[in-house]
Design a protein around this motif. Structure first.
Motif, PDB file in Angstrom:
ATOM      1  N   GLY A   1       0.787  -1.219   0.000  1.00 51.50           N
ATOM      2  CA  GLY A   1       0.000   0.000   0.000  1.00 51.50           C
ATOM      3  C   GLY A   1       0.819   1.268   0.000  1.00 51.50           C
ATOM      4  O   GLY A   1       2.047   1.251   0.000  1.00 51.50           O
ATOM      5  N   HIS A   2       0.107   2.387  -0.015  1.00 48.61           N
ATOM      6  CA  HIS A   2       0.732   3.707   0.013  1.00 48.61           C
ATOM      7  C   HIS A   2       1.185   4.115   1.407  1.00 48.61           C
ATOM      8  O   HIS A   2       2.113   4.898   1.556  1.00 48.61           O
ATOM      9  N   ILE A   3       0.479   3.641   2.423  1.00 48.56           N
ATOM     10  CA  ILE A   3       0.711   4.117   3.788  1.00 48.56           C
ATOM     11  C   ILE A   3       0.884   2.932   4.724  1.00 48.56           C
ATOM     12  O   ILE A   3       0.025   2.054   4.800  1.00 48.56           O
ATOM     13  N   GLY A   4       2.003   2.924   5.429  1.00 53.40           N
ATOM     14  CA  GLY A   4       2.225   1.959   6.499  1.00 53.40           C
ATOM     15  C   GLY A   4       2.387   2.737   7.783  1.00 53.40           C
ATOM     16  O   GLY A   4       3.128   3.718   7.823  1.00 53.40           O
ATOM     17  N   TYR A   5       1.679   2.331   8.810  1.00 49.64           N
ATOM     18  CA  TYR A   5       1.772   3.078  10.065  1.00 49.64           C
ATOM     19  C   TYR A   5       1.701   2.136  11.251  1.00 49.64           C
ATOM     20  O   TYR A   5       1.188   1.023  11.149  1.00 49.64           O
ATOM     21  N   GLY A   6       2.246   2.586  12.372  1.00 46.62           N
ATOM     22  CA  GLY A   6       2.198   1.794  13.591  1.00 46.62           C
ATOM     23  C   GLY A   6       2.222   2.684  14.810  1.00 46.62           C
ATOM     24  O   GLY A   6       2.813   3.770  14.800  1.00 46.62           O
ATOM     25  N   ILE A   7       1.583   2.202  15.852  1.00 47.68           N
ATOM     26  CA  ILE A   7       1.561   2.881  17.150  1.00 47.68           C
ATOM     27  C   ILE A   7       2.353   2.025  18.129  1.00 47.68           C
ATOM     28  O   ILE A   7       2.167   0.798  18.178  1.00 47.68           O
ATOM     29  N   ARG A   8       3.209   2.651  18.913  1.00 42.92           N
ATOM     30  CA  ARG A   8       4.028   1.902  19.861  1.00 42.92           C
ATOM     31  C   ARG A   8       3.128   1.083  20.777  1.00 42.92           C
ATOM     32  O   ARG A   8       2.031   1.528  21.145  1.00 42.92           O
ATOM     33  N   PRO A   9       3.551  -0.124  21.120  1.00 47.08           N
ATOM     34  CA  PRO A   9       2.698  -1.022  21.900  1.00 47.08           C
ATOM     35  C   PRO A   9       2.112  -0.409  23.170  1.00 47.08           C
ATOM     36  O   PRO A   9       0.946  -0.652  23.493  1.00 47.08           O
ATOM     37  N   GLY A  10       2.854   0.409  23.875  1.00 45.78           N
ATOM     38  CA  GLY A  10       2.364   0.987  25.120  1.00 45.78           C
ATOM     39  C   GLY A  10       1.395   2.150  24.962  1.00 45.78           C
ATOM     40  O   GLY A  10       0.901   2.686  25.951  1.00 45.78           O
ATOM     41  N   SER A  11       1.084   2.539  23.727  1.00 45.14           N
ATOM     42  CA  SER A  11       0.212   3.710  23.494  1.00 45.14           C
ATOM     43  C   SER A  11      -1.000   3.399  22.629  1.00 45.14           C
ATOM     44  O   SER A  11      -1.629   4.306  22.090  1.00 45.14           O
ATOM     45  N   ARG A  12      -1.343   2.148  22.510  1.00 46.30           N
ATOM     46  CA  ARG A  12      -2.465   1.775  21.647  1.00 46.30           C
ATOM     47  C   ARG A  12      -3.810   1.966  22.338  1.00 46.30           C
ATOM     48  O   ARG A  12      -3.894   2.115  23.540  1.00 46.30           O
ATOM     49  N   ARG A  13      -4.859   1.956  21.514  1.00 50.06           N
ATOM     50  CA  ARG A  13      -6.250   2.079  21.951  1.00 50.06           C
ATOM     51  C   ARG A  13      -6.534   3.421  22.631  1.00 50.06           C
ATOM     52  O   ARG A  13      -7.311   3.507  23.564  1.00 50.06           O
TER      53      ARG A  13
END
Length: 176
Positions: free
Chosen positions: A98-110
């Protein structure tokens, strides 16, 4: 969330990024997007890596595309996410990147950061002149799927990668 902001990687955020990276390492999870896997021990070299192919003229490998990376800082001035925006697609990205790959650090999700991060990335891709963008997520990643759908993602198909992993493919129209 009004103090959350997207920034270009720089030396200014070194300590904040090191904490972000350590959170991923300590979790044992695969790092997302792929550029987060670049070890930041030599921070200056990592920054050079992030900017090495951020325009068409800089891309030296015919199998690669230009891409830009941004970090998401939260209200407490912590790096909580990263996004890698591919300026165009090649066959591999069309199938499963895809065009965009993103991630949120495990301790900051939801906490809503993924939605903010994707929303900002969509604004950048629109400013780049793209009419629509492809986003993919692992078939079992319901959180990412919900975030994509929230931003107008339309499911197109599934794709099975060489390792057997199945990804779901979504298109988002960026509008006028």
């Amino acid at each position: 969330m009004n103090k959350v902001r997207l920034v270009r990687p720089s030396m200014e955020y070194r300590e904040l990024y090191m904490s972000f990276y350590a959170d991923w390492i300590n979790s044992g999870e695969p790092m997302v997007p792929w550029v987060v896997g670049q070890a930041p021990d030599d921070f200056e070299a990592m920054l050079e890596f992030l900017y090495a192919e951020d325009s068409e003229e800089k891309v030296s490998n015919p199998h690669w595309v230009p891409h830009s990376t941004y970090w998401l800082l939260n209200e407490a001035n912590l790096v909580v996410g990263a996004v890698n925006i591919r300026h165009r697609l090649n066959e591999k990205l069309l199938n499963s990147g895809g065009h965009i790959g993103y991630g949120i650090r495990p301790g900051s999700r939801r906490k809503g950061y993924a939605s903010v991060l994707l929303g900002e990335a969509l604004q950048i891709t629109k400013a780049m002149g793209l009419d629509q963008v492809l986003l993919v997520c692992d078939k079992d990643n319901l959180g990412s799927e919900k975030t994509i759908l929230k931003h107008g993602g339309r499911f197109e198909s599934e794709f099975t990668e060489d390792d057997g992993n199945i990804v779901k493919r979504f298109w988002i129209r960026l509008g006028g």
